[in-house]
Motif scaffolding. Structure first.
Motif, PDB file in Angstrom:
ATOM      1  N   THR A 184       0.848  -1.177   0.000  1.00 38.23           N
ATOM      2  CA  THR A 184       0.000   0.000   0.000  1.00 38.23           C
ATOM      3  C   THR A 184       0.891   1.237   0.000  1.00 38.23           C
ATOM      4  O   THR A 184       1.958   1.227   0.630  1.00 38.23           O
ATOM      5  CB  THR A 184      -0.920   0.032   1.228  1.00 38.23           C
ATOM      6  OG1 THR A 184      -1.564   1.312   1.307  1.00 38.23           O
ATOM      7  CG2 THR A 184      -0.136  -0.198   2.509  1.00 38.23           C
ATOM      8  N   PRO A 185       0.513   2.304  -0.699  1.00 34.15           N
ATOM      9  CA  PRO A 185       1.348   3.514  -0.670  1.00 34.15           C
ATOM     10  C   PRO A 185       1.279   4.196   0.692  1.00 34.15           C
ATOM     11  O   PRO A 185       0.319   4.021   1.451  1.00 34.15           O
ATOM     12  CB  PRO A 185       0.734   4.381  -1.770  1.00 34.15           C
ATOM     13  CG  PRO A 185      -0.668   3.906  -1.892  1.00 34.15           C
ATOM     14  CD  PRO A 185      -0.633   2.440  -1.602  1.00 34.15           C
ATOM     15  N   SER A 186       2.293   4.951   1.002  1.00 33.53           N
ATOM     16  CA  SER A 186       2.309   5.746   2.221  1.00 33.53           C
ATOM     17  C   SER A 186       1.601   7.063   1.936  1.00 33.53           C
ATOM     18  O   SER A 186       2.050   7.861   1.116  1.00 33.53           O
ATOM     19  CB  SER A 186       3.760   5.994   2.659  1.00 33.53           C
ATOM     20  OG  SER A 186       3.804   6.741   3.852  1.00 33.53           O
ATOM     21  N   ALA A 187       0.440   7.289   2.619  1.00 33.59           N
ATOM     22  CA  ALA A 187      -0.364   8.483   2.332  1.00 33.59           C
ATOM     23  C   ALA A 187      -1.360   8.721   3.451  1.00 33.59           C
ATOM     24  O   ALA A 187      -1.602   7.852   4.297  1.00 33.59           O
ATOM     25  CB  ALA A 187      -1.087   8.334   1.000  1.00 33.59           C
ATOM     26  N   ILE A 188      -1.946   9.918   3.434  1.00 30.39           N
ATOM     27  CA  ILE A 188      -3.004  10.297   4.365  1.00 30.39           C
ATOM     28  C   ILE A 188      -4.182  10.799   3.534  1.00 30.39           C
ATOM     29  O   ILE A 188      -4.039  11.760   2.772  1.00 30.39           O
ATOM     30  CB  ILE A 188      -2.546  11.388   5.350  1.00 30.39           C
ATOM     31  CG1 ILE A 188      -1.335  10.907   6.153  1.00 30.39           C
ATOM     32  CG2 ILE A 188      -3.693  11.790   6.283  1.00 30.39           C
ATOM     33  CD1 ILE A 188      -0.749  11.987   7.058  1.00 30.39           C
ATOM     34  N   GLU A 189      -5.338  10.154   3.655  1.00 31.12           N
ATOM     35  CA  GLU A 189      -6.533  10.540   2.907  1.00 31.12           C
ATOM     36  C   GLU A 189      -7.749  10.433   3.824  1.00 31.12           C
ATOM     37  O   GLU A 189      -7.757   9.654   4.779  1.00 31.12           O
ATOM     38  CB  GLU A 189      -6.732   9.638   1.683  1.00 31.12           C
ATOM     39  CG  GLU A 189      -5.668   9.767   0.610  1.00 31.12           C
ATOM     40  CD  GLU A 189      -5.735  11.080  -0.157  1.00 31.12           C
ATOM     41  OE1 GLU A 189      -6.716  11.838   0.037  1.00 31.12           O
ATOM     42  OE2 GLU A 189      -4.812  11.341  -0.941  1.00 31.12           O
ATOM     43  N   LYS A 190      -8.795  11.224   3.510  1.00 32.71           N
ATOM     44  CA  LYS A 190     -10.025  11.157   4.290  1.00 32.71           C
ATOM     45  C   LYS A 190     -11.237  11.339   3.384  1.00 32.71           C
ATOM     46  O   LYS A 190     -11.148  11.912   2.290  1.00 32.71           O
ATOM     47  CB  LYS A 190     -10.026  12.208   5.397  1.00 32.71           C
ATOM     48  CG  LYS A 190      -9.998  13.648   4.923  1.00 32.71           C
ATOM     49  CD  LYS A 190      -9.997  14.592   6.122  1.00 32.71           C
ATOM     50  CE  LYS A 190      -9.945  16.053   5.677  1.00 32.71           C
ATOM     51  NZ  LYS A 190      -9.979  16.966   6.844  1.00 32.71           N
TER      52      LYS A 190
END
Length: 496
Positions: free
Chosen positions: A212-218
């Motif tokens: 999984t990519p390293s990211a922050i989403e909402k």
């Protein structure tokens, strides 16, 4: 006998008796006679002319003719040779070449029930139990650790002692996104006013979703069933579910490919995905009596690549990993999120059977998914052992399992690894007592399988030309023991 140099009238011209004999220059009287011939008379008698230019043209014409004759002769010889070769090959085709064009030794051999019975009698249940005990004695078999390096070396040494013809360790260097030990991944749920209602932090040893990519989403938290294309399509069309800019929570079981689930969510506009194991398909039953089910606190271990293999491999082109973050939780953690924060308003019973979903209320909660990964270089260790065939050594039977695991791996791949080891020991024992198989047997213990078939795919790409023409069958031992007491074998149509 007249001299070769004869006079004609008062002239002194010379006549060559061979084409390559040089012609002497005519004397002046003959030249004066030729100069007195009208132009039209010269044209009519051109072939009789003995000038150097005309004889040079004639010489070139002869060379061209002679070259054509030689070329035609060579072509005839080549054609006859091809016909003779074709007829010879056609005559022995049924003895030395099989229908797929592979050369084989014309020695008939067939199944020997007595030898098969001897091999079966050599297999020992106690040996399988001992190999399983040796496997689970290691604290872990994670990719890239010193423990798995030592374990692969141990397998190699045992296979040599068992009597295989050739044993080697195939090393594959790659990079794997490993969870960041300093910053844990997690989920934060808030209401429409931004008030934080629920937080969940995933420990390093339980953050086991690979690639999984390293990211922050909402986005708005919505329910996505199994994440199949039909699920998203029906939920949108029949129940007006909106997945654009959402965070989708999806249940996972062994029937569906996890990478495809994530890809489908990404295609419908989701910003992130939360995965949890579906508890119901794992129920084991006999005569409608419940024997057991997957524990609700079981950590989800899966990979979300779209295709098997290393995404950085030169053989894989295009996107093979999701561009949105994916996080995995267990069923105990998922129950509260499903009941209190996930929008599943109005969906039918077929989509939520058994799950604690509230389908009568429109929920509007925002989930923020944070995933942290570091690309870490690792070395994979594929152990490859070969038992050469007696009659068709260039045709391969491949029997394989894998030896990597995120934990001690008693069920998977511990059982399959133990059976593979006993098969190698048994066939090696028979080989040292004079027996050989008709075709070559390749035993393989793969590395990097739990995170997306890295080792086996790398080996396949490295030997793809050879395998296309020589591999006969692949026997996979990875799912050797599961389910109830009934034997269930899955295979390609050719092996049915």
């Amino acid at each position: 006998m007249p001299s070769p140099n004869r006079d004609s009238g008062g002239g002194g011209s010379k006549i060559a008796y061979t084409r390559w004999e040089p012609l002497e220059t005519q004397d002046e009287d003959t030249e004066n006679q030729n100069n007195n011939i009208p132009f039209h008379t010269f044209v009519q008698e051109e072939e009789k002319s003995s000038t150097p230019i005309s004889r040079s043209i004639s010489r070139r014409r002869y060379c061209l003719y002679e070259y054509s004759i030689k070329t035609l002769g060579i072509l005839i010889i080549i054609g006859l040779s091809w016909i003779v070769g074709f007829m010879s090959r056609w005559g022995i085709h049924h003895y030395y070449v099989d229908p797929r064009g592979h050369c084989v030794t014309p020695v008939p051999y067939q199944y020997d029930p007595e030898t098969a019975q001897l091999i079966l009698e050599e297999v020992g249940h106690s040996n399988i139990a001992q190999f399983l005990g040796d496997y689970t004695s290691y604290p872990n078999h994670q990719v890239g650790t010193q423990e798995t390096d030592n374990f692969a070396q141990n397998i190699s040494e045992l296979w040599k002692d068992f009597g295989l013809d050739l044993v080697e360790i195939d090393h594959v260097n790659t990079k794997v996104p490993i969870p960041d030990q300093k910053i844990p991944s997690g989920i934060t749920i808030s209401d429409s006013e931004g008030n934080v209602l629920h937080t969940l932090s995933i420990p390093f040893d339980e953050d086991l979703v690979s690639f999984t990519p390293s990211a922050i989403e909402k986005g708005r938290l919505v329910y996505g069933h199994f994440g199949r294309f039909a699920d998203f399509s029906n939920l949108q069309r029949l129940h007006q579910m909106d997945f654009n800019n959402s965070v989708v929570i999806i249940k996972v079981n062994h029937l569906y490919h996890t990478g495809s689930m994530v890809r489908n969510a990404q295609n419908v506009g989701a910003k992130a995905v939360i995965l949890f194991p579906d508890p119901f398909p794992y129920t084991l039953s006999k005569n409608n009596e419940q024997l057991g089910k997957l524990p609700s606190n079981t950590t989800l271990s899966t990979n979300v690549k779209f295709v098997p293999g290393d995404p950085d491999s030169p053989y894989l082109e295009g996107f093979t990993m999701p561009s949105i973050p994916v996080i995995g939780i267990n069923y105990d953690q998922a129950k509260g999120i499903l009941l209190n924060y996930t929008n599943a308003n109005g969906i039918s019973h077929d989509f939520w059977y058994g799950l604690p979903l509230n389908t009568s209320v429109e929920m509007n909660f925002t989930a923020q998914v944070e995933v942290y990964r570091e690309n870490t270089p690792v070395k994979l260790n594929n152990v490859i052992g070969t038992l050469r065939g007696r009659y068709e050594p260039t045709r391969y039977i491949i029997i394989a399992s894998h030896h990597d695991s995120n934990h001690q791996g008693a069920a998977r791949p511990g059982i399959s690894h133990a059976v593979l080891m006993e098969l190698v020991r048994t066939f090696g024992y028979e080989r040292m007592h004079g027996w050989r198989p008709g075709r070559s047997i390749i035993f393989a213990s793969w590395d990097g399988e739990e995170i997306g078939q890295l080792g086996s795919t790398a080996w396949m790409f490295a030997h793809q030309k050879e395998l296309i023409s020589r591999a006969v069958v692949y026997i996979d031992l990875d799912h050797l023991l599961q389910g109830n007491d009934k034997v269930h074998v899955t295979a390609s149509p050719l092996l049915k």
